[in-house]
Design a protein around this motif. Structure first.
Motif, mmCIF file in Angstrom:
data_model
loop_
_atom_site.group_PDB
_atom_site.id
_atom_site.type_symbol
_atom_site.label_atom_id
_atom_site.label_comp_id
_atom_site.label_asym_id
_atom_site.label_seq_id
_atom_site.Cartn_x
_atom_site.Cartn_y
_atom_site.Cartn_z
ATOM 1 N N UNK A 98 -78.044 -9.863 25.779
ATOM 2 C CA UNK A 98 -77.291 -9.523 26.714
ATOM 3 C C UNK A 98 -78.133 -9.829 27.993
ATOM 4 N N UNK A 99 -79.341 -9.396 28.193
ATOM 5 C CA UNK A 99 -80.257 -9.745 29.249
ATOM 6 C C UNK A 99 -80.705 -11.100 29.325
ATOM 7 N N UNK A 100 -80.998 -11.873 28.079
ATOM 8 C CA UNK A 100 -81.329 -13.185 28.346
ATOM 9 C C UNK A 100 -80.353 -14.685 28.345
ATOM 10 N N UNK A 101 -79.398 -13.914 27.836
ATOM 11 C CA UNK A 101 -78.244 -15.170 27.824
ATOM 12 C C UNK A 101 -77.081 -14.628 28.369
ATOM 13 N N UNK A 102 -76.735 -13.551 28.800
ATOM 14 C CA UNK A 102 -75.734 -12.916 29.660
ATOM 15 C C UNK A 102 -74.508 -12.853 28.455
ATOM 16 N N UNK A 103 -74.835 -12.538 27.078
ATOM 17 C CA UNK A 103 -73.794 -12.309 26.207
ATOM 18 C C UNK A 103 -73.668 -10.828 26.078
ATOM 19 N N UNK A 104 -72.707 -10.286 26.372
ATOM 20 C CA UNK A 104 -72.319 -8.637 26.216
ATOM 21 C C UNK A 104 -71.626 -8.399 25.103
ATOM 22 N N UNK A 105 -72.521 -7.805 24.250
ATOM 23 C CA UNK A 105 -71.756 -7.522 22.898
ATOM 24 C C UNK A 105 -71.086 -6.119 23.003
ATOM 25 N N UNK A 106 -69.976 -5.932 22.210
ATOM 26 C CA UNK A 106 -69.278 -4.730 22.132
ATOM 27 C C UNK A 106 -70.332 -3.671 21.452
ATOM 28 N N UNK A 107 -70.296 -2.422 22.032
ATOM 29 C CA UNK A 107 -71.280 -1.521 21.675
ATOM 30 C C UNK A 107 -70.466 -0.175 20.984
ATOM 31 N N UNK A 108 -71.144 0.788 20.336
ATOM 32 C CA UNK A 108 -70.435 1.852 19.896
ATOM 33 C C UNK A 108 -70.172 3.024 21.155
ATOM 34 N N UNK A 109 -70.894 2.823 22.148
ATOM 35 C CA UNK A 109 -70.964 3.712 23.502
ATOM 36 C C UNK A 109 -71.833 4.850 22.940
ATOM 37 N N UNK A 110 -71.832 5.444 24.545
ATOM 38 C CA UNK A 110 -72.782 6.795 24.308
ATOM 39 C C UNK A 110 -71.874 7.839 23.659
ATOM 40 N N UNK A 111 -72.611 8.684 23.051
ATOM 41 C CA UNK A 111 -72.160 9.864 22.457
ATOM 42 C C UNK A 111 -72.274 10.993 23.224
ATOM 43 N N UNK A 112 -71.457 12.027 23.306
ATOM 44 C CA UNK A 112 -71.657 13.109 23.969
ATOM 45 C C UNK A 112 -73.100 14.066 23.661
ATOM 46 N N UNK A 113 -73.859 14.468 24.252
ATOM 47 C CA UNK A 113 -75.194 15.112 23.780
ATOM 48 C C UNK A 113 -74.733 16.615 23.937
ATOM 49 N N UNK A 114 -73.802 17.276 22.943
ATOM 50 C CA UNK A 114 -73.551 18.600 22.876
ATOM 51 C C UNK A 114 -73.397 19.134 21.625
ATOM 52 N N UNK A 115 -73.212 20.431 21.536
ATOM 53 C CA UNK A 115 -73.163 21.123 20.510
ATOM 54 C C UNK A 115 -71.636 20.836 19.825
ATOM 55 N N UNK A 167 -80.911 15.083 21.835
ATOM 56 C CA UNK A 167 -82.030 14.113 22.508
ATOM 57 C C UNK A 167 -81.613 12.708 22.344
ATOM 58 N N UNK A 168 -80.889 12.288 21.431
ATOM 59 C CA UNK A 168 -80.604 10.648 21.189
ATOM 60 C C UNK A 168 -79.170 10.068 21.440
ATOM 61 N N UNK A 169 -78.222 11.152 21.483
ATOM 62 C CA UNK A 169 -76.826 10.696 21.473
ATOM 63 C C UNK A 169 -76.565 9.820 22.702
ATOM 64 N N UNK A 170 -76.969 9.981 23.744
ATOM 65 C CA UNK A 170 -76.586 9.165 24.983
ATOM 66 C C UNK A 170 -77.190 7.513 24.696
ATOM 67 N N UNK A 171 -78.097 7.214 24.057
ATOM 68 C CA UNK A 171 -78.627 5.870 23.626
ATOM 69 C C UNK A 171 -77.817 5.217 22.652
ATOM 70 N N UNK A 172 -76.684 5.752 22.344
ATOM 71 C CA UNK A 172 -75.872 4.814 21.424
ATOM 72 C C UNK A 172 -75.199 3.843 22.058
ATOM 73 N N UNK A 173 -75.247 4.130 23.374
ATOM 74 C CA UNK A 173 -74.438 2.902 24.365
ATOM 75 C C UNK A 173 -75.072 1.811 24.093
ATOM 76 N N UNK A 174 -76.550 1.598 23.788
ATOM 77 C CA UNK A 174 -77.276 0.314 23.357
ATOM 78 C C UNK A 174 -76.979 -0.173 22.094
ATOM 79 N N UNK A 175 -76.240 0.460 21.234
ATOM 80 C CA UNK A 175 -75.998 0.186 19.693
ATOM 81 C C UNK A 175 -74.915 -1.054 19.657
ATOM 82 N N UNK A 176 -75.036 -2.072 19.584
ATOM 83 C CA UNK A 176 -73.857 -3.153 19.173
ATOM 84 C C UNK A 176 -73.207 -2.753 18.060
ATOM 85 N N UNK A 177 -71.566 -3.069 17.942
ATOM 86 C CA UNK A 177 -70.924 -2.964 16.842
ATOM 87 C C UNK A 177 -71.430 -3.499 15.600
ATOM 88 N N UNK A 178 -71.891 -4.813 15.898
ATOM 89 C CA UNK A 178 -72.463 -5.749 15.009
ATOM 90 C C UNK A 178 -73.622 -5.274 14.412
#
Length: 456
Positions: A232-249, A353-364
């Motif tokens: 994404x950063x180097x070639x501008x190829x934006x892959x579909x991602x899982x998306x941020x998960x709610x950091x909640x109980x 702690x980690x749920x919001x980071x799921x927005x960087x995880x590609x579906x692939x």
């Protein structure tokens, strides 16, 4: 004030107080070991929970919620020292098979149906446990589970191939139609998506083989996320991602009891219940054989039922015994069910702690992880042993496997169970009768084969 003993309780309360049997075994030493086993188990379920929710067609966070409250309740009210409950591959794919014809996966309606199915499964499990039907699992051949799991593994890979390659596979396509589309539309494959999925898959295989002490799923997931974001950063190829998960109980939820919802899930509730109970009790007994523990099948039914009823009110879908997490729990040296309880509690902290980071995880990358999961589900050694050892068991295995691929999953389970029961009844209805005769010439054996001695 000391805790009451199970023998001092009224009979109707004993099935709901099984924790009184193992709690006296907890001490400073066992608690220390259980603490480390619980932390290990929480780390294992983190990538698995997201992966299994994807298989089930549920929002990703529901797979993590299913590893929290249900795991704690099942440990408290079950009988196994090492069984860990939560989302599993088989239960997830059956849930998807039952619900996807009635609602769009991931939608609010779909989630509501999943909660209703979970509650009904839990209710039936408790009734079966209180009715002392735990021995029924003994009559279901292990070949049913082996064949179904192998077929489910192939279906998991089939359902994820569109995320692995980027091809537009029609929603709801059958097993054969999906692969026909994949091979006839190779030109639709997205190179960046396929490269990310393949890199994740190969990295996971390499870590599992050459660095077995590292958590290969987590390493593969991180590697796939890094590659996807680098593209994404180097070639501008934006892959579909899982998306941020709610950091909640886990939020409070409620199953729907209207006639339409119950009618929609009724066709699959027995199949899901049978599969969940067979998984849980089989795993519990396998680990008990290694630890020298006695497992009460009826109590496991009650524990699994309570965990699913509780899960339906804490945003969870069907949970059952997990072979992967139970095996990790046992290998980590867990001494009591406190380890499974701590694993559920630690998972809550990790999600925050980690749920919001799921927005960087590609579906692939997630598809690559699920390919790893699918491959690990196929027990090649057991399949080979069954095919060599018994024609009857081979027939059960192959019939269940074929039905899983080409029929609905609930039909595959029912077919496997009915075949297993029919063959068991046929075998036991014709017992071998051997004629014996007195043997006056043998000091130890008073009777011998009639063919070698005169009958009375």
């Amino acid at each position: 004030m000391p805790l009451p003993t199970p023998s001092s309780l009224p009979p109707w309360l004993k099935p709901f107080a099984s924790f009184l049997l193992w709690w006296p075994r907890v001490n400073r030493e066992t608690a220390r070991v259980d603490l480390m086993a619980g932390l290990t188990g929480a780390l294992v379920v983190l990538p698995q929970g997201v992966a299994f929710a994807t298989i089930a067609g549920m929002p990703a966070e529901y797979g993590l919620y299913a590893g929290m409250v249900p795991a704690i309740i099942a440990a408290l009210f079950g009988s196994s020292w090492h069984l860990v409950s939560g989302p599993t591959t088989a239960a997830s794919i059956v849930l998807f098979s039952v619900l996807s014809p009635h609602a769009e996966p991931g939608s609010a309606q779909y989630v509501g149906l999943a909660l209703t199915l979970t509650f009904m499964v839990g209710l039936i499990q408790i009734v079966m446990g209180l009715a002392k039907l735990g021995t029924l699992v003994n009559f279901i051949s292990h070949s049913v589970v082996t064949g179904f799991t192998a077929g489910a593994a192939i279906l998991i890979a089939t359902n994820q191939v569109k995320h692995f390659t980027g091809q537009a596979v029609p929603r709801g396509a059958s097993f054969s139609d999906t692969w026909a589309h994949v091979f006839t539309h190779v030109d639709e494959m997205e190179i960046a998506i396929a490269a990310t999925g393949l890199f994740t898959l190969l990295l996971g295989i390499a870590v599992k083989r050459w660095l077995p002490k590292l958590p290969y799923m987590i390493v593969a997931m991180l590697g796939g996320a890094l590659l996807g974001n680098a593209l994404d950063i180097g070639f501008g190829v934006a892959l579909p991602t899982v998306g941020a998960l709610p950091a909640s109980l886990p939020p409070l939820s409620a199953p729907s009891f209207d006639a339409g919802s119950i009618r929609a899930v009724a066709s699959g509730v027995i199949a899901v219940t049978l599969l969940a109970l067979t998984e849980a009790v089989s795993i519990a007994r396998a680990l008990a054989a290694r630890s020298g523990q006695h497992v009460d099948g009826n109590q496991e039914f009650v524990g699994q039922g309570l965990s699913n009823i509780a899960g339906a009110f804490f945003s969870s879908y069907v949970a059952t015994g997990s072979f992967n997490r139970s095996g990790v729990n046992f290998a980590a040296g867990a001494k009591t069910p406190l380890a499974a309880i701590l694993a559920g509690a630690f998972l809550v902290v990790l999600v925050l702690l980690v749920a919001p980071w799921a927005k960087f995880l590609p579906n692939a990358a997630m598809a690559g992880i699920l390919f790893l999961v699918a491959w690990g589900l196929i027990d090649f050694e057991e399949i080979g042993h069954t095919l060599k050892a018994s024609r009857v068991e081979s027939a059960i295995l192959l019939a269940t496997f074929a039905a899983t691929l080409f029929l609905t999953l609930e039909e595959a389970i029912i077919i496997g169970v009915l075949l297993s029961l029919a063959i068991y009844l046929a075998r036991t209805s014709r017992p071998q009768v051997r004629v014996r005769a007195p043997d006056p010439f043998h000091a130890m054996l008073k009777f011998t084969e009639a063919s070698h001695a005169p009958e009375c």
